[in-house]
Design a protein around this motif. Structure first.
Motif, PDB file in Angstrom:
ATOM      1  N   GLY A  94      28.603  28.087  33.119  1.00 53.38           N
ATOM      2  CA  GLY A  94      27.799  27.147  33.895  1.00 53.38           C
ATOM      3  C   GLY A  94      26.734  26.487  33.038  1.00 53.38           C
ATOM      4  O   GLY A  94      26.090  27.133  32.211  1.00 53.38           O
ATOM      5  N   LYS A  95      26.566  25.185  33.244  1.00 52.61           N
ATOM      6  CA  LYS A  95      25.554  24.433  32.503  1.00 52.61           C
ATOM      7  C   LYS A  95      24.168  24.879  32.971  1.00 52.61           C
ATOM      8  O   LYS A  95      23.896  24.931  34.158  1.00 52.61           O
ATOM      9  CB  LYS A  95      25.763  22.937  32.755  1.00 52.61           C
ATOM     10  N   ASN A  96      23.301  25.208  32.037  1.00 52.69           N
ATOM     11  CA  ASN A  96      21.923  25.615  32.339  1.00 52.69           C
ATOM     12  C   ASN A  96      21.826  26.870  33.206  1.00 52.69           C
ATOM     13  O   ASN A  96      20.906  27.011  34.000  1.00 52.69           O
ATOM     14  CB  ASN A  96      21.151  24.465  32.999  1.00 52.69           C
ATOM     15  N   VAL A  97      22.795  27.780  33.075  1.00 51.67           N
ATOM     16  CA  VAL A  97      22.776  29.052  33.795  1.00 51.67           C
ATOM     17  C   VAL A  97      22.401  30.151  32.803  1.00 51.67           C
ATOM     18  O   VAL A  97      22.987  30.243  31.722  1.00 51.67           O
ATOM     19  CB  VAL A  97      24.154  29.379  34.433  1.00 51.67           C
ATOM     20  N   ILE A  98      21.433  30.965  33.181  1.00 54.85           N
ATOM     21  CA  ILE A  98      21.051  32.117  32.356  1.00 54.85           C
ATOM     22  C   ILE A  98      21.097  33.347  33.262  1.00 54.85           C
ATOM     23  O   ILE A  98      20.599  33.313  34.385  1.00 54.85           O
ATOM     24  CB  ILE A  98      19.668  31.919  31.695  1.00 54.85           C
ATOM     25  N   THR A  99      21.757  34.403  32.792  1.00 54.05           N
ATOM     26  CA  THR A  99      21.996  35.573  33.638  1.00 54.05           C
ATOM     27  C   THR A  99      21.240  36.795  33.140  1.00 54.05           C
ATOM     28  O   THR A  99      21.102  37.015  31.931  1.00 54.05           O
ATOM     29  CB  THR A  99      23.508  35.902  33.707  1.00 54.05           C
ATOM     30  N   PHE A 100      20.768  37.585  34.104  1.00 50.63           N
ATOM     31  CA  PHE A 100      20.052  38.829  33.832  1.00 50.63           C
ATOM     32  C   PHE A 100      20.671  39.951  34.652  1.00 50.63           C
ATOM     33  O   PHE A 100      20.895  39.782  35.854  1.00 50.63           O
ATOM     34  CB  PHE A 100      18.570  38.696  34.230  1.00 50.63           C
ATOM     35  N   TYR A 101      20.909  41.070  34.003  1.00 46.50           N
ATOM     36  CA  TYR A 101      21.385  42.281  34.686  1.00 46.50           C
ATOM     37  C   TYR A 101      20.201  43.206  34.868  1.00 46.50           C
ATOM     38  O   TYR A 101      19.595  43.645  33.899  1.00 46.50           O
ATOM     39  CB  TYR A 101      22.490  42.930  33.855  1.00 46.50           C
ATOM     40  N   LEU A 102      19.848  43.466  36.126  1.00 46.98           N
ATOM     41  CA  LEU A 102      18.790  44.428  36.436  1.00 46.98           C
ATOM     42  C   LEU A 102      19.436  45.801  36.485  1.00 46.98           C
ATOM     43  O   LEU A 102      20.125  46.153  37.450  1.00 46.98           O
ATOM     44  CB  LEU A 102      18.120  44.075  37.769  1.00 46.98           C
ATOM     45  N   LYS A 103      19.236  46.551  35.426  1.00 44.46           N
ATOM     46  CA  LYS A 103      19.941  47.817  35.208  1.00 44.46           C
ATOM     47  C   LYS A 103      19.077  49.001  35.621  1.00 44.46           C
ATOM     48  O   LYS A 103      17.940  49.132  35.171  1.00 44.46           O
ATOM     49  CB  LYS A 103      20.302  47.921  33.728  1.00 44.46           C
ATOM     50  N   ALA A 150      25.983  39.970  31.120  1.00 40.99           N
ATOM     51  CA  ALA A 150      24.874  39.055  31.384  1.00 40.99           C
ATOM     52  C   ALA A 150      24.234  38.660  30.056  1.00 40.99           C
ATOM     53  O   ALA A 150      24.337  39.383  29.056  1.00 40.99           O
ATOM     54  CB  ALA A 150      23.840  39.735  32.284  1.00 40.99           C
ATOM     55  N   ASP A 151      23.563  37.533  30.061  1.00 33.27           N
ATOM     56  CA  ASP A 151      22.885  37.086  28.845  1.00 33.27           C
ATOM     57  C   ASP A 151      21.843  38.103  28.384  1.00 33.27           C
ATOM     58  O   ASP A 151      21.663  38.329  27.193  1.00 33.27           O
ATOM     59  CB  ASP A 151      22.208  35.729  29.080  1.00 33.27           C
ATOM     60  N   TYR A 152      21.161  38.715  29.378  1.00 26.62           N
ATOM     61  CA  TYR A 152      20.129  39.707  29.069  1.00 26.62           C
ATOM     62  C   TYR A 152      20.256  40.897  30.009  1.00 26.62           C
ATOM     63  O   TYR A 152      20.435  40.722  31.210  1.00 26.62           O
ATOM     64  CB  TYR A 152      18.722  39.104  29.189  1.00 26.62           C
ATOM     65  N   ASN A 153      20.163  42.082  29.449  1.00 26.88           N
ATOM     66  CA  ASN A 153      20.173  43.319  30.229  1.00 26.88           C
ATOM     67  C   ASN A 153      18.739  43.825  30.307  1.00 26.88           C
ATOM     68  O   ASN A 153      18.124  44.090  29.268  1.00 26.88           O
ATOM     69  CB  ASN A 153      21.070  44.368  29.567  1.00 26.88           C
ATOM     70  N   ILE A 154      18.224  43.943  31.515  1.00 22.78           N
ATOM     71  CA  ILE A 154      16.846  44.367  31.725  1.00 22.78           C
ATOM     72  C   ILE A 154      16.858  45.787  32.281  1.00 22.78           C
ATOM     73  O   ILE A 154      17.350  46.016  33.389  1.00 22.78           O
ATOM     74  CB  ILE A 154      16.118  43.433  32.728  1.00 22.78           C
ATOM     75  N   ASN A 155      16.348  46.733  31.495  1.00 23.35           N
ATOM     76  CA  ASN A 155      16.253  48.107  31.969  1.00 23.35           C
ATOM     77  C   ASN A 155      15.094  48.181  32.963  1.00 23.35           C
ATOM     78  O   ASN A 155      13.937  48.048  32.582  1.00 23.35           O
ATOM     79  CB  ASN A 155      16.040  49.077  30.813  1.00 23.35           C
TER      80      ASN A 155
END
Length: 173
Positions: A94-103, A150-155
């Motif tokens: 997706g254009k301009n989509v940034i994903t985060f995984y709340l782990k 996801a682009d970023y994994n957030i612990n």
């Protein structure tokens, strides 16, 4: 930009998403709520009356619609969204989509979900702590390969809402 939060139920996607949207001056969208509004029916009713396959089709259509037509949105996904169909591909391309995984750990998810069983159809039938832990463990095992893309994994284990928000904002700046 569309900021997407993914993770297991109880991981804080809606809670963090609403606060993040306020900080960014974006709108917050919950994908399940978006589907419910478009279908004029609750997610539970859609599952019961039309089945999971119908729901998953609507989920993908709704995700595509949001990615194609919205901007300046924080989007909270359903826990299973990235794991079905081509949803993960839609997110990653997706254009301009940034994903985060709340782990979160199984233990912390169980603690959060213990008091919410009645509002969560997937776990409402579980009667013991042991069953809940086993159920979450099984699902996380199946879903982690999707979430971790996801682009970023957030612990988020043992982190305050403020710490989680600051961590996400660091990646957006």
């Amino acid at each position: 930009m569309i900021v997407v939060l993914m993770g297991y139920m109880g991981s804080g996607k809606s809670t963090i998403g609403k606060k993040l949207a306020t900080l960014l001056n974006y709108d917050f969208l919950d994908l399940d709520d978006f589907i419910s509004e478009n279908e004029n029916s609750s997610i539970l009713s859609i599952f019961k009356e039309k089945g999971e396959i119908y729901f998953r089709k609507k989920e993908t259509e709704s995700l595509k619609e949001i990615i194609d037509s919205k901007e300046n949105v924080v989007l909270g996904l359903g826990g299973g969204t990235p794991c079905y169909g081509n949803n993960l591909s839609l997110l990653k391309n997706g254009k301009n989509v940034i994903t985060f995984y709340l782990k979160l750990s199984i233990k912390n998810l169980a603690e959060r979900l213990r008091t919410e069983r009645d509002e969560r159809p997937l776990i409402s039938h579980l009667t013991s702590e042991e069953e809940l832990l086993e159920f979450i463990g099984k699902h996380l095992f199946e879903r982690a390969p999707y979430y971790s893309q996801a682009d970023y994994n957030i612990n988020a284990d043992d982190k305050s809402k403020k710490d989680i928000l600051e961590n996400i904002l660091m990646h957006l700046i």
